[in-house]
Design a protein around this motif. Sequence first.
Motif, PDB file in Angstrom:
ATOM      1  N   GLY A 217      -5.688  -0.175  11.345  1.00 33.12           N
ATOM      2  CA  GLY A 217      -4.718  -0.917  10.543  1.00 33.12           C
ATOM      3  C   GLY A 217      -4.496  -0.278   9.192  1.00 33.12           C
ATOM      4  N   LYS A 218      -4.549  -1.113   8.166  1.00 36.58           N
ATOM      5  CA  LYS A 218      -4.333  -0.632   6.806  1.00 36.58           C
ATOM      6  C   LYS A 218      -5.612  -0.039   6.234  1.00 36.58           C
ATOM      7  CE  LYS A 218      -1.002  -4.364   6.002  1.00 36.58           C
ATOM      8  NZ  LYS A 218      -0.762  -5.643   5.299  1.00 36.58           N
ATOM      9  N   ILE A 219      -5.437   0.880   5.289  1.00 38.08           N
ATOM     10  CA  ILE A 219      -6.565   1.419   4.541  1.00 38.08           C
ATOM     11  C   ILE A 219      -6.634   0.692   3.193  1.00 38.08           C
ATOM     12  CG2 ILE A 219      -6.643   3.672   5.657  1.00 38.08           C
ATOM     13  CD1 ILE A 219      -4.901   4.776   3.423  1.00 38.08           C
ATOM     14  N   ILE A 220      -7.743   0.863   2.488  1.00 44.78           N
ATOM     15  CA  ILE A 220      -7.947   0.148   1.229  1.00 44.78           C
ATOM     16  C   ILE A 220      -6.811   0.373   0.226  1.00 44.78           C
ATOM     17  CG2 ILE A 220      -9.442  -0.001  -0.816  1.00 44.78           C
ATOM     18  CD1 ILE A 220     -11.825   0.362   1.056  1.00 44.78           C
ATOM     19  N   PRO A 221      -6.309   1.611   0.047  1.00 47.35           N
ATOM     20  CA  PRO A 221      -5.183   1.786  -0.883  1.00 47.35           C
ATOM     21  C   PRO A 221      -3.945   0.975  -0.495  1.00 47.35           C
ATOM     22  CG  PRO A 221      -6.223   3.884  -0.461  1.00 47.35           C
ATOM     23  CD  PRO A 221      -6.826   2.914   0.505  1.00 47.35           C
TER      24      PRO A 221
ATOM     25  N   GLY B 137       1.917  -5.135  -5.866  1.00 48.73           N
ATOM     26  CA  GLY B 137       3.347  -5.309  -5.651  1.00 48.73           C
ATOM     27  C   GLY B 137       4.087  -4.000  -5.495  1.00 48.73           C
ATOM     28  N   LEU B 138       3.377  -2.959  -5.047  1.00 55.26           N
ATOM     29  CA  LEU B 138       3.958  -1.628  -4.890  1.00 55.26           C
ATOM     30  C   LEU B 138       4.088  -1.260  -3.419  1.00 55.26           C
ATOM     31  CD1 LEU B 138       1.833   0.275  -7.562  1.00 55.26           C
ATOM     32  CD2 LEU B 138       4.260  -0.262  -7.749  1.00 55.26           C
ATOM     33  N   PRO B 139       4.996  -0.346  -3.085  1.00 54.07           N
ATOM     34  CA  PRO B 139       5.016   0.201  -1.721  1.00 54.07           C
ATOM     35  C   PRO B 139       3.791   1.065  -1.497  1.00 54.07           C
ATOM     36  CG  PRO B 139       6.543   1.405  -3.118  1.00 54.07           C
ATOM     37  CD  PRO B 139       6.062   0.233  -3.925  1.00 54.07           C
ATOM     38  N   PHE B 140       3.437   1.294  -0.242  1.00 51.07           N
ATOM     39  CA  PHE B 140       2.299   2.154   0.063  1.00 51.07           C
ATOM     40  C   PHE B 140       2.546   3.555  -0.512  1.00 51.07           C
ATOM     41  CE2 PHE B 140       1.647  -0.398   4.223  1.00 51.07           C
ATOM     42  CZ  PHE B 140       1.091  -1.445   3.492  1.00 51.07           C
TER      43      PHE B 140
ATOM     44  N   LEU C 172       1.551   8.390  -5.235  1.00 48.95           N
ATOM     45  CA  LEU C 172       1.376   9.358  -4.159  1.00 48.95           C
ATOM     46  C   LEU C 172      -0.064   9.303  -3.659  1.00 48.95           C
ATOM     47  CD1 LEU C 172       3.201  12.427  -5.759  1.00 48.95           C
ATOM     48  CD2 LEU C 172       3.963  11.204  -3.714  1.00 48.95           C
ATOM     49  N   ASN C 173      -0.242   9.724  -2.415  1.00 46.58           N
ATOM     50  CA  ASN C 173      -1.574   9.787  -1.820  1.00 46.58           C
ATOM     51  C   ASN C 173      -1.918  11.255  -1.563  1.00 46.58           C
ATOM     52  OD1 ASN C 173      -3.736   9.836   0.124  1.00 46.58           O
ATOM     53  ND2 ASN C 173      -3.302   7.701   0.588  1.00 46.58           N
ATOM     54  N   PHE C 174      -2.996  11.739  -2.196  1.00 43.79           N
ATOM     55  CA  PHE C 174      -3.427  13.126  -2.063  1.00 43.79           C
ATOM     56  C   PHE C 174      -4.653  13.270  -1.160  1.00 43.79           C
ATOM     57  CE2 PHE C 174      -1.407  12.619  -6.216  1.00 43.79           C
ATOM     58  CZ  PHE C 174      -0.492  13.662  -6.234  1.00 43.79           C
ATOM     59  N   ALA C 175      -5.178  12.167  -0.645  1.00 39.96           N
ATOM     60  CA  ALA C 175      -6.445  12.185   0.092  1.00 39.96           C
ATOM     61  C   ALA C 175      -6.338  13.007   1.368  1.00 39.96           C
ATOM     62  CB  ALA C 175      -6.874  10.761   0.422  1.00 39.96           C
ATOM     63  N   SER C 176      -7.466  13.620   1.747  1.00 36.24           N
ATOM     64  CA  SER C 176      -7.476  14.508   2.907  1.00 36.24           C
ATOM     65  C   SER C 176      -8.797  14.372   3.650  1.00 36.24           C
ATOM     66  CB  SER C 176      -7.265  15.951   2.440  1.00 36.24           C
ATOM     67  OG  SER C 176      -7.280  16.852   3.518  1.00 36.24           O
TER      68      SER C 176
END
Length: 206
Positions: A67-71, A79-82, A98-102
Amino acid sequence: MKVIKKTSAEQRAFINSDSTAAPALYVFGDSLFDSGNNNLLPTLAKADFRPYGVNFDRGATGRFTDGKIIPDLIAEFLGLPFSPPYLSIRGSPKLTGLNFASASCGILPETGNYLGKCLNFAEQIDLFNHTIELELPKHYKTSSEVSNYLSKSVFVITIGSNDYVNNYLDSRLYDTNQRYDPQSFAGLLVDKLFLQFQVMPLNPAT
């Protein structure tokens, strides 16, 4: 949440509206936070297939969960978009984060490299710095405006577990545990992390 494409002016109005608790959410880390960056890298550490995403309305997006991740949960709370994966962005990125995780990567550059290419923490910071230096000035006229935006943004980081799982504890592939005792290795990670945090320009106005 339905995400609507906006012009630069509309984006600024959106992130400064009362509907959000912060203007942006920036995400760094490993597989716990990766939302799809590894989909676009030559690596075995991917989650773009079922059963990943079976309980997520977007399906298997590269999140290492059903499902969803913590971020994602933090974004909803703010109240932000993913925050989209950085490597998926074409053109100017959104101002909402932005998501930089890898997945498989860590603090040390060699961590997880036996699985293929990933973005280690230093590389994630480099991409974030690139965003600050080249992209944010397209939307803000002065460095003080950029600084104000960043000071109100939220940053979430999870990093370091792969430095043990995909490095220190895997003596078949790495000799790290022969060169460092547990305490020394922990100190090495802390020192590296400290140096990496120092190159994050969160206050460009200074």
